[in-house]
Design a protein around this motif. Structure first.
Motif, mmCIF file in Angstrom:
data_model
loop_
_atom_site.group_PDB
_atom_site.id
_atom_site.type_symbol
_atom_site.label_atom_id
_atom_site.label_comp_id
_atom_site.label_asym_id
_atom_site.label_seq_id
_atom_site.Cartn_x
_atom_site.Cartn_y
_atom_site.Cartn_z
ATOM 1 N N PHE A 716 38.933 46.160 43.523
ATOM 2 C CA PHE A 716 39.081 44.721 43.343
ATOM 3 C C PHE A 716 38.029 43.932 44.123
ATOM 4 O O PHE A 716 37.674 42.814 43.734
ATOM 5 C CB PHE A 716 40.498 44.276 43.726
ATOM 6 C CG PHE A 716 41.505 44.614 42.662
ATOM 7 C CD1 PHE A 716 41.577 43.864 41.489
ATOM 8 C CD2 PHE A 716 42.347 45.695 42.799
ATOM 9 C CE1 PHE A 716 42.482 44.177 40.492
ATOM 10 C CE2 PHE A 716 43.258 46.019 41.805
ATOM 11 C CZ PHE A 716 43.334 45.265 40.650
ATOM 12 N N ASP A 717 37.498 44.515 45.199
ATOM 13 C CA ASP A 717 36.374 43.876 45.883
ATOM 14 C C ASP A 717 35.139 43.892 44.987
ATOM 15 O O ASP A 717 34.396 42.898 44.909
ATOM 16 C CB ASP A 717 36.090 44.611 47.199
ATOM 17 C CG ASP A 717 34.936 43.990 47.955
ATOM 18 O OD1 ASP A 717 35.032 42.801 48.315
ATOM 19 O OD2 ASP A 717 33.927 44.699 48.172
ATOM 20 N N LYS A 718 34.932 45.017 44.288
ATOM 21 C CA LYS A 718 33.794 45.129 43.367
ATOM 22 C C LYS A 718 33.948 44.142 42.201
ATOM 23 O O LYS A 718 32.996 43.451 41.816
ATOM 24 C CB LYS A 718 33.729 46.566 42.834
ATOM 25 C CG LYS A 718 32.617 46.833 41.828
ATOM 26 C CD LYS A 718 31.274 46.950 42.494
ATOM 27 C CE LYS A 718 30.197 47.391 41.513
ATOM 28 N NZ LYS A 718 28.873 47.448 42.147
ATOM 29 N N VAL A 719 35.166 44.079 41.642
ATOM 30 C CA VAL A 719 35.409 43.195 40.491
ATOM 31 C C VAL A 719 35.211 41.734 40.878
ATOM 32 O O VAL A 719 34.669 40.937 40.105
ATOM 33 C CB VAL A 719 36.832 43.428 39.944
ATOM 34 C CG1 VAL A 719 37.207 42.357 38.922
ATOM 35 C CG2 VAL A 719 36.929 44.816 39.313
ATOM 36 N N SER A 720 35.642 41.394 42.091
ATOM 37 C CA SER A 720 35.519 39.993 42.528
ATOM 38 C C SER A 720 34.066 39.563 42.688
ATOM 39 O O SER A 720 33.761 38.368 42.676
ATOM 40 C CB SER A 720 36.258 39.801 43.851
ATOM 41 O OG SER A 720 35.641 40.556 44.881
ATOM 42 N N SER A 721 33.170 40.542 42.854
ATOM 43 C CA SER A 721 31.753 40.207 43.038
ATOM 44 C C SER A 721 31.012 40.052 41.715
ATOM 45 O O SER A 721 29.838 39.686 41.707
ATOM 46 C CB SER A 721 31.067 41.290 43.884
ATOM 47 O OG SER A 721 31.035 42.514 43.174
ATOM 48 N N ARG A 734 37.578 41.376 31.542
ATOM 49 C CA ARG A 734 38.227 40.388 32.401
ATOM 50 C C ARG A 734 39.642 40.074 31.903
ATOM 51 O O ARG A 734 40.582 39.974 32.703
ATOM 52 C CB ARG A 734 37.361 39.125 32.451
ATOM 53 C CG ARG A 734 37.940 37.991 33.302
ATOM 54 C CD ARG A 734 38.207 38.447 34.731
ATOM 55 N NE ARG A 734 37.011 38.884 35.389
ATOM 56 C CZ ARG A 734 36.232 38.096 36.144
ATOM 57 N NH1 ARG A 734 36.550 36.836 36.311
ATOM 58 N NH2 ARG A 734 35.174 38.601 36.738
ATOM 59 N N GLU A 738 43.116 40.711 33.986
ATOM 60 C CA GLU A 738 44.034 39.597 34.267
ATOM 61 C C GLU A 738 45.431 39.877 33.742
ATOM 62 O O GLU A 738 46.431 39.500 34.369
ATOM 63 C CB GLU A 738 43.478 38.313 33.648
ATOM 64 C CG GLU A 738 42.252 37.773 34.384
ATOM 65 C CD GLU A 738 41.676 36.536 33.700
ATOM 66 O OE1 GLU A 738 42.181 36.181 32.607
ATOM 67 O OE2 GLU A 738 40.735 35.938 34.262
ATOM 68 N N SER A 751 45.561 37.915 49.273
ATOM 69 C CA SER A 751 44.139 38.270 49.246
ATOM 70 C C SER A 751 43.999 39.743 49.637
ATOM 71 O O SER A 751 44.924 40.362 50.177
ATOM 72 C CB SER A 751 43.360 37.400 50.221
ATOM 73 O OG SER A 751 43.743 37.694 51.555
ATOM 74 N N LEU A 752 42.801 40.286 49.392
ATOM 75 C CA LEU A 752 42.565 41.688 49.744
ATOM 76 C C LEU A 752 42.635 41.909 51.248
ATOM 77 O O LEU A 752 43.081 42.968 51.707
ATOM 78 C CB LEU A 752 41.192 42.128 49.212
ATOM 79 C CG LEU A 752 41.046 42.194 47.673
ATOM 80 C CD1 LEU A 752 39.633 42.608 47.294
ATOM 81 C CD2 LEU A 752 42.064 43.145 47.069
#
Length: 901
Positions: A716-721, A734, A738, A751-752
């Motif tokens: 999810f850190d990768k996706v958020s970037s 996306r 979602e 949050s993460l």
């Protein structure tokens, strides 16, 4: 066949067929050439000549001739059949099936082709086609027993058990009353047992019982009959009758644990989880006391009570069980007792008991409460058992002290050296463990097990050269290393591959891992011959069991390790591609793409030519040297890539890794390692949805696992970037994420960083969980590197609960501490923190060569400058450098002779 030929040539054609069937290939070739001199374009003769050449390892000529023959006679079922046989010999089963079907279009009632087709359909699990072919065979030859049985088995494999029963009953209706004759009694009995097992599988238990009682006289295998009878009686609830059958089975074999479990079920005294009430324990105790009187020689009847007894009764039963085995000297006693350490409280009782026995033998020479003196060896075996006990509890100092005393008592006992090596391995000194294993091996050079254990210890210590030279002592003369491959020695190949991987030799590691994968492919192929054999010999229950085993063959641990190792090699190859260092490589990189392609093609042709020349040379050598007059020796093809260098020259390593990942996903879906590898691989391939699927599977299997947490946060850190989606595929990804996000309970409204903090608080007492949280903190907030390191350094190595299964032992494991040290070195890239961690771990693991423990062999041999950089596995460069001087394959390793423990 050969009908279009004149009489003389038609007879010659029959000679070709007979010569092929009797493996007289030269005679067949001579007859074929005689026909082709007069009729050079005769299709069937060309095809049979090609088939004969194929059996003589001349495949290219064979395919050319068969295709030519087929082209000349497309309407010949012989040509199509031969083409199918050619494909079948090369394991191209799907192509072979196509050829057989074309042959059947021309000759639909050809029994031989139908039989061959059915075998391929069974091999490929084309069950619908298998049923159709078997039905056709039965229609054509209803008086043939094998056709009835094959038709029934085909329906059974298709899960249509009731239809299979109907077919077998119809077959029985065709038999006479006095059937079978004496020479077919066993086969008929096997068929009856198979039918009864089908009735049981179908739930027709009453009918199965009736069938057993009616056909008892015709069933030869009385043991299988009684086991089946007992199973059916228990399922029907006829427990008294079932008890009688199980007691009769115990009379036949009183050491079969399944019979004891069956008897307990009949008496209502069996629990799947091993938990019993006090009343049930008393009844079980009475049962086994009566059985012990009846079967005093049985080991099982004395061992089973240790699983359910507790407290003083457990002490008494364990004491009675252990004493005679210590007197006799049974090396495997600890392995027998080992499962008891998983029962809370029993480890402490065993420790008290063993120490009491040791003290009594040491002081009086006899067991407590006895006046009869024990032989001197009893003390040695008791010390060995005590040392293994302390090793299991992680108290390696005491374990090694006890073993040293036992070795001083009886220096010639081989098992002492083997166990000492095992303890040192657990303590982290793999080089010393390998030395002791070799010491044990040298004491009995004819013992294959000791040799194998020594090889394993050497491979664990990355002493691959020594391991290979030791392993080949038990192989045939000649190409000894290949003998290990021919014997499918997978434990060796896996350990060797893992050792090469640790050393960074990806080529050789891949070669070993792929060799294991080939063994499993060979096992799958090996079932082919049994499709006809088992139906002919009527070993139907074993046959169906074998097919079910084959269907889950790739879920075996060895295959999982090999496939996972190959995937890791390919991912590492992707992360760090092998660069061309030779002048030729530099020149090629400067060429334009078209010329580069032509050069590669030339290189491939040159390699193929070199391979062919090597094979011809091998063939000439084989013909020149014969084991028996007129017989050709079996020779292996030359390995043109002994170091696996060509395996590294793949254009897309991740594509190769995906092939093995699919096998793991299909066969080891319940393994965390499978989905962790899937996540890592798909993140590298930028396959976001497949990576997300892996994360979901990991959370489903074990959401509290540290590696699962890492994958969740990283994903999810990768996706958020990612930037805002533009293309249709990006928008689709996306939208899917979602839609799926609410199903991830860990992320609800947080949050993460908060998810990571919550994970840390939940598992704050676990080292590996704290390390995972610290690593993810570094990923999410790189500026908090010092805080993340402090999370790891604040971990405390607590004692496990005193009343736990293993008693008071430290919670931290050596492999976990090594993983944390590597994390600090490679991810956090903080040498000071890594040094502090290493200094801390030295106190907990004094025998670890990785941490340079004060009692490890690394310190004992610190004179050598290479020792200071001892890798994780504890291999000593000193020992490798001096191997030719200090190591004799028929003698002892002296490198650790004076090691002070």
């Amino acid at each position: 066949m050969g009908s279009s030929l004149p009489q003389k040539e038609a007879n010659l054609f029959k000679v070709i067929v007979k010569s092929y069937e009797t493996k007289q290939y030269k005679k067949g070739l001579k007859a074929a050439d005689a026909i082709l001199r007069k009729f050079p374009e005769h299709g069937e003769t060309l095809s049979m000549k090609g088939l004969t050449l194929n059996c003589m390892d001349r495949k290219s000529e064979a395919y050319e001739l068969v295709r030519r023959g087929l082209k000349n006679d497309l309407k010949s079922h012989v040509c199509w059949h031969v083409y199918g046989l050619l494909y079948r010999s090369d394991r191209e089963y799907r192509e072979a099936i196509k050829c057989y079907r074309n042959a059947l279009k021309i000759d639909p009632d050809n029994i031989e082709i139908l039989r061959d087709l059915s075998l391929l359909q069974a091999q490929m699990r084309d069950l619908t086609g298998f049923i159709e072919t078997r039905q056709q065979l039965l229609t054509l030859k209803p008086n043939h027993r094998m056709n009835w049985i094959g038709f029934a088995v085909s329906h059974h494999l298709s899960s249509n058990v009731s239809k299979a029963i109907e077919i077998l009953e119809a077959y029985e209706g065709t038999l006479e009353d006095d059937y079978p004759p004496d020479n077919e009694r066993y086969e008929h009995g096997e068929m009856l047992l198979y039918k009864i097992s089908l009735l049981e599988e179908c739930g027709l238990l009453e009918k199965a019982l009736e069938e057993m009682q009616k056909k008892e006289a015709k069933i030869v295998d009385k043991l299988a009959y009684k086991e089946q009878m007992a199973s059916i009686l228990v399922k029907l609830g006829f427990l008294e009758e079932g008890e009688k059958v199980y007691r009769s089975l115990l009379f036949m074999n009183s050491d079969n644990y399944r019979y004891f479990i069956g008897l307990q079920k009949c008496l209502g005294l069996y629990s799947e989880n091993g938990q019993y009430t006090s009343d049930e324990i008393e009844r079980l105790d009475a049962l086994y006391k009566s059985l012990k009187e009846q079967y005093s020689w049985s080991s099982a009847v004395k061992r089973i009570p240790l699983d359910y007894l507790e407290g003083d009764k457990f002490w008494e039963a364990a004491d009675c069980y252990v004493r005679p085995l210590l007197t006799k000297g049974v090396p495997s006693l600890f392995s027998d007792l080992s499962p008891l350490y998983d029962h809370s409280g029993k480890a402490s009782i065993l420790e008290e008991l063993l120490l009491q026995l040791e003290d009594s033998i040491r002081m009086t020479g006899s067991f407590p409460g006895r006046t009869q003196k024990e032989p001197p060896s009893t003390l040695m075996w008791t010390l060995l058992l005590v040392s293994q006990h302390y090793d299991r509890r992680g108290q390696h100092d005491i374990a090694l002290a006890k073993l040293d005393e036992a070795i001083e008592h009886t220096p010639t006992a081989i098992d002492l050296y083997s166990v000492k090596g095992r303890i040192l391995k657990h303590a982290g000194d793999l080089a010393a463990a390998a030395s002791l294993a070799d010491e044990a091996r040298s004491m009995d050079l004819a013992d294959r097990y000791l040799n194998s254990e020594c090889v394993m210890r050497m491979l664990q210590a990355d002493q691959v050269g020594l391991a290979e030279r030791t392993a080949v002592l038990f192989t045939k003369d000649g190409d000894q290393h290949n003998n290990l491959h021919d014997m499918q020695c997978m434990w060796y190949e896996l350990a060797s591959g893992e050792s090469y991987f640790r050393q960074g030799d990806l080529g050789r590691a891949l070669k070993k891992f792929l060799a294991v994968e080939k063994h499993y492919a060979d096992m799958t192929e090996d079932q082919f011959d049994f499709h006809s054999y088992c139906l002919r010999k009527m070993t139907l229950r074993a046959y169906v069991s074998m097919l079910k085993f084959q269907d889950k063959l790739h879920s075996h641990e060895y295959f999982h390790r090999a496939a996972a190792g190959a995937i890791r090699c390919y991912m590492k190859l992707h992360d760090s591609p092998i660069k061309a260092t030779t002048e030729e490589g530099d020149e090629m990189s400067k060429l334009p793409p078209s010329q580069r392609k032509k050069l590669r093609q030339k290189q491939k042709k040159a390699e193929a030519r070199a391979k062919k020349e090597a094979e011809e040379k091998t063939e000439e050598e084989a013909f020149s040297g014969t084991s028996k007059p007129g017989k050709r020796q079996h020779t292996r093809p030359v390995d043109l890539d002994p170091h696996g260098e060509k395996l590294l020259q793949v254009e897309d390593p991740l594509l190769e890794a995906t092939k093995y990942l699919k096998l793991l996903q299909n066969n080891s879906a319940s393994s965390l390692a499978t989905h962790i590898l899937s996540f890592e691989l798909n993140m590298r391939k930028q396959k976001i949805l497949l990576a997300f699927q892996a994360v979901k599977q990991l959370l489903k299997l074990d959401e509290n696992n540290p590696d699962c947490h890492r994958c969740l946060i990283r994903f999810f850190d990768k996706v958020s970037s990612f930037p805002a989606p533009v293309t249709d595929s990006e928008i689709l990804i996306r939208n899917v994420l979602e839609a799926e996000l609410p199903k991830i309970s860990q992320l609800h409204g947080r949050s993460l960083v908060e998810v990571n903090q919550s994970f840390l608080e939940k598992h704050k007492d676990s080292l590996m969980h704290r390390a995972a949280a610290a690593e993810m903190l570094l990923v999410l907030e790189p500026e908090k590197k010092l805080e993340a390191i402090k999370l790891i350094e604040d971990s405390t190595n607590k004692l496990a609960p005193v009343n736990g299964a293993l008693g008071p032992v430290r919670e931290w494991k050596l492999e976990d501490c090594i993983a944390v040290h590597k994390l600090l070195e490679t991810v956090f890239i903080d040498e000071d923190a890594a040094s502090r961690w290493k200094a801390r771990c030295v106190e907990y693991f004094p025998y670890s060569t990785y941490f340079g423990g004060c009692r490890s062999s690394a310190v004992a041999f610190s004179v050598n400058h290479n020792i200071q950089n001892a890798p994780e596995n504890g291999v000593l460069a000193y020992q490798e450098a001096k191997s030719e001087e200090s190591h004799s394959l028929n003698g002892k390793l002296h490198a650790f002779k004076d090691l002070t423990i």
